[in-house]
Enzyme design. Structure first.
Site, PDB file in Angstrom:
ATOM      1  N   GLY A 108      87.811 -19.470 -58.275  1.00 61.85           N
ATOM      2  CA  GLY A 108      88.699 -19.223 -59.421  1.00 61.85           C
ATOM      3  C   GLY A 108      89.464 -20.477 -59.814  1.00 61.85           C
ATOM      4  O   GLY A 108      89.667 -20.760 -61.006  1.00 61.85           O
ATOM      5  N   THR A 109      89.880 -21.243 -58.826  1.00 64.82           N
ATOM      6  CA  THR A 109      90.631 -22.481 -59.076  1.00 64.82           C
ATOM      7  C   THR A 109      89.752 -23.494 -59.806  1.00 64.82           C
ATOM      8  O   THR A 109      90.170 -24.112 -60.794  1.00 64.82           O
ATOM      9  CB  THR A 109      91.084 -23.089 -57.721  1.00 64.82           C
ATOM     10  OG1 THR A 109      91.842 -22.105 -57.040  1.00 64.82           O
ATOM     11  CG2 THR A 109      91.898 -24.355 -57.915  1.00 64.82           C
ATOM     12  N   THR A 130      88.877 -22.650 -49.325  1.00 67.03           N
ATOM     13  CA  THR A 130      88.827 -21.180 -49.267  1.00 67.03           C
ATOM     14  C   THR A 130      88.209 -20.777 -47.939  1.00 67.03           C
ATOM     15  O   THR A 130      87.250 -21.421 -47.488  1.00 67.03           O
ATOM     16  CB  THR A 130      87.991 -20.569 -50.417  1.00 67.03           C
ATOM     17  OG1 THR A 130      87.694 -19.208 -50.092  1.00 67.03           O
ATOM     18  CG2 THR A 130      86.666 -21.280 -50.656  1.00 67.03           C
ATOM     19  N   ASP A 132      86.389 -18.362 -47.492  1.00 60.49           N
ATOM     20  CA  ASP A 132      85.121 -17.650 -47.724  1.00 60.49           C
ATOM     21  C   ASP A 132      83.861 -18.517 -47.600  1.00 60.49           C
ATOM     22  O   ASP A 132      82.766 -17.985 -47.467  1.00 60.49           O
ATOM     23  CB  ASP A 132      85.114 -17.013 -49.118  1.00 60.49           C
ATOM     24  CG  ASP A 132      86.106 -15.873 -49.234  1.00 60.49           C
ATOM     25  OD1 ASP A 132      86.687 -15.481 -48.206  1.00 60.49           O
ATOM     26  OD2 ASP A 132      86.316 -15.377 -50.359  1.00 60.49           O
ATOM     27  N   ARG A 176      84.818 -11.134 -50.041  1.00 62.90           N
ATOM     28  CA  ARG A 176      84.554 -10.160 -51.116  1.00 62.90           C
ATOM     29  C   ARG A 176      83.148 -10.290 -51.650  1.00 62.90           C
ATOM     30  O   ARG A 176      82.495  -9.327 -51.991  1.00 62.90           O
ATOM     31  CB  ARG A 176      85.516 -10.408 -52.289  1.00 62.90           C
ATOM     32  CG  ARG A 176      86.853  -9.813 -52.105  1.00 62.90           C
ATOM     33  CD  ARG A 176      87.741 -10.206 -53.233  1.00 62.90           C
ATOM     34  NE  ARG A 176      87.971 -11.650 -53.268  1.00 62.90           N
ATOM     35  CZ  ARG A 176      88.903 -12.241 -53.985  1.00 62.90           C
ATOM     36  NH1 ARG A 176      89.694 -11.529 -54.735  1.00 62.90           N
ATOM     37  NH2 ARG A 176      89.058 -13.551 -53.964  1.00 62.90           N
ATOM     38  N   GLY A 190      78.726 -11.952 -30.615  1.00 62.23           N
ATOM     39  CA  GLY A 190      77.628 -11.171 -30.021  1.00 62.23           C
ATOM     40  C   GLY A 190      77.606  -9.729 -30.490  1.00 62.23           C
ATOM     41  O   GLY A 190      77.148  -8.841 -29.765  1.00 62.23           O
ATOM     42  N   GLN A 259      93.196 -13.792 -40.798  1.00 64.42           N
ATOM     43  CA  GLN A 259      92.171 -14.833 -40.961  1.00 64.42           C
ATOM     44  C   GLN A 259      92.626 -15.985 -41.841  1.00 64.42           C
ATOM     45  O   GLN A 259      92.030 -17.047 -41.840  1.00 64.42           O
ATOM     46  CB  GLN A 259      90.900 -14.233 -41.595  1.00 64.42           C
ATOM     47  CG  GLN A 259      90.169 -13.298 -40.701  1.00 64.42           C
ATOM     48  CD  GLN A 259      89.307 -12.319 -41.499  1.00 64.42           C
ATOM     49  OE1 GLN A 259      88.117 -12.535 -41.638  1.00 64.42           O
ATOM     50  NE2 GLN A 259      89.885 -11.264 -42.013  1.00 64.42           N
TER      51      GLN A 259
HETATM   52  O1  F6P Z   1      89.175 -15.740 -51.365  1.00 62.97           O
HETATM   53  C1  F6P Z   1      89.790 -15.703 -50.139  1.00 62.97           C
HETATM   54  C2  F6P Z   1      90.161 -14.288 -49.741  1.00 62.97           C
HETATM   55  O2  F6P Z   1      90.809 -14.339 -48.500  1.00 62.97           O
HETATM   56  C3  F6P Z   1      89.008 -13.289 -49.716  1.00 62.97           C
HETATM   57  O3  F6P Z   1      88.235 -13.355 -48.545  1.00 62.97           O
HETATM   58  C4  F6P Z   1      89.757 -11.988 -49.851  1.00 62.97           C
HETATM   59  O4  F6P Z   1      88.923 -11.000 -50.361  1.00 62.97           O
HETATM   60  C5  F6P Z   1      90.843 -12.347 -50.815  1.00 62.97           C
HETATM   61  O5  F6P Z   1      91.056 -13.733 -50.683  1.00 62.97           O
HETATM   62  C6  F6P Z   1      92.135 -11.602 -50.622  1.00 62.97           C
HETATM   63  O6  F6P Z   1      93.035 -12.050 -51.585  1.00 62.97           O
HETATM   64  P1  F6P Z   1      94.576 -11.647 -51.647  1.00 62.97           P
HETATM   65  O7  F6P Z   1      95.264 -12.314 -50.493  1.00 62.97           O
HETATM   66  O8  F6P Z   1      95.049 -12.170 -52.954  1.00 62.97           O
HETATM   67  O9  F6P Z   1      94.617 -10.173 -51.516  1.00 62.97           O
END
Ligand code: F6P
Length: 327
Positions: A108-109, A130, A132, A176, A190, A259
């Site tokens: 998005g950025t 990110t 992800d 996501r 595992g 995370q």
């Molecule tokens: O894009 C990073 C992320 O941590 C995704 O893994 C997760 O779905 C989303 O952001 C959650 O975003 P927010 O903290 O805005 O709810």
């Protein structure tokens, strides 16, 4: 041709990721080395719209390399998606005589940076940040390594209690649109099964796998669920499984935003330092509207368009391996 760049701004945007501070530090110190004036924008595009810019000096980024989160704060800006929002953002940059920007964030950025730089002819360099790991043009994104280590650590702990009670645990991790976190957490912990957005695994297939395990007297099991998988969230999946197969006592754990926090791993600190340094070097060389990444341990430039539109594929062989090793 190298544009005449004297004042640059750096910001973090979208979901935070461990290692963003190390990237900010590298950007500020490299810019200072090149005698560039550097400003930090608070809260990403939101701060750009509101004109929240502050001068950053070398000392301002001391003692942050090991810290999670982002000292510049971050936001997901709806206003920046509007013409009016971007116009206001441009006026803020003009007020501070900013010649170029460095954006640290995810898809998005970079999409925002792409539109804005085309509309207002301001050079941008993107740094992939990110958890992800879903950006094309870099083997790893800042924060991903820390996130999978956090997820594996959590899964290890769940394994202990799952084993003690003979239970089936559904462990939901972030992602996501992509299964990098889930797949690597599954391999690293595992886990017997993994559900990711990229591949369809039906509830019946999952039950068949769990039954195979039960037949071999597997008394507990872990299923790693990416939040964006096609069968719903971990609680929904657990409910569907329970209805058809009640051999195990079933529990659900959502690791969630754990995370996103915590001290970055050394891998993330080094990656962020290299990318922050490379971003300023790219600007100095006259590059613009590219994301800096690392592919096969070498710095690589990728156009914003490719970084945000091209799919970064998961390795199917790894998926197959995870399945075989988890049997
Ligand atoms: O894009 C990073 C992320 O941590 C995704 O893994 C997760 O779905 C989303 O952001 C959650 O975003 P927010 O903290 O805005 O709810």
């Amino acid at each position: 041709m190298k544009p005449d760049i004297k004042r640059i701004a750096v910001f973090t945007s979208g979901g935070d990721a461990p290692g963003m501070n190390a990237a900010i530090r590298a950007v500020v110190r490299t810019a200072t080395y090149h005698d560039l004036h550097i400003y930090g924008i608070s809260r990403g595009f939101e701060g750009m719209i509101k004109g929240s810019l502050n001068r950053l000096e070398t000392k301002d980024v001391g003692n942050i390399i090991h810290r999670g989160g982002t000292i510049l704060k971050t936001a997901r800006s709806e206003e920046f998606k509007t013409n009016e929002g971007r116009k206001n953002a441009f006026e803020s940059l003009l007020a501070y005589d900013i010649d170029a920007c460095i954006a640290i964030g995810g898809n998005g950025t970079l999409a925002g940076a792409d539109i804005f730089s085309k509309e207002y002819k301001i050079p941008f360099i993107g740094i992939p940040g990110t958890i992800d790991n879903d950006l094309f043009g870099t083997d790893s994104t800042i924060g991903y390594d820390t996130a999978i280590n956090t997820a594996v650590d959590a899964a290890d702990k769940i394994r202990d209690t799952a084993d003690s009670h003979n239970r089936l645990f559904f462990v939901e991790v972030m992602g996501r649109h992509s299964g990098f976190i889930a797949l690597n957490t599954a391999i690293g912990s595992g886990a017997g099964n993994v559900l990711i957005p990229e591949t369809e695994t039906s509830i019946d297939d999952l039950i068949a796998n769990l039954k195979k395990g039960a037949k071999r007297k597997k008394l507990f099991s872990l299923v790693i669920v990416a939040e964006g998988n096609q069968n719903g969230d971990a609680s929904e999946i657990a409910k569907k499984i329970k209805e058809k197969f009640d051999f195990y006592d079933t529990k659900v754990t959502i690791i969630g935003h754990l995370q996103r926090g915590g001290a970055p791993t050394c891998m993330d600190r080094v990656l962020a330092s290299r990318l922050g340094f490379a971003a300023v070097e790219a600007l100095v060389k006259g590059e613009q509207n590219i994301m800096v990444g690392i592919v096969d341990n070498k710095i690589k430039y990728t156009s914003f368009e490719d970084a945000i539109t091209k799919e970064k594929p998961l390795d199917d062989d790894l998926l197959q391996m995870a399945y075989i090793l988890g049997l």
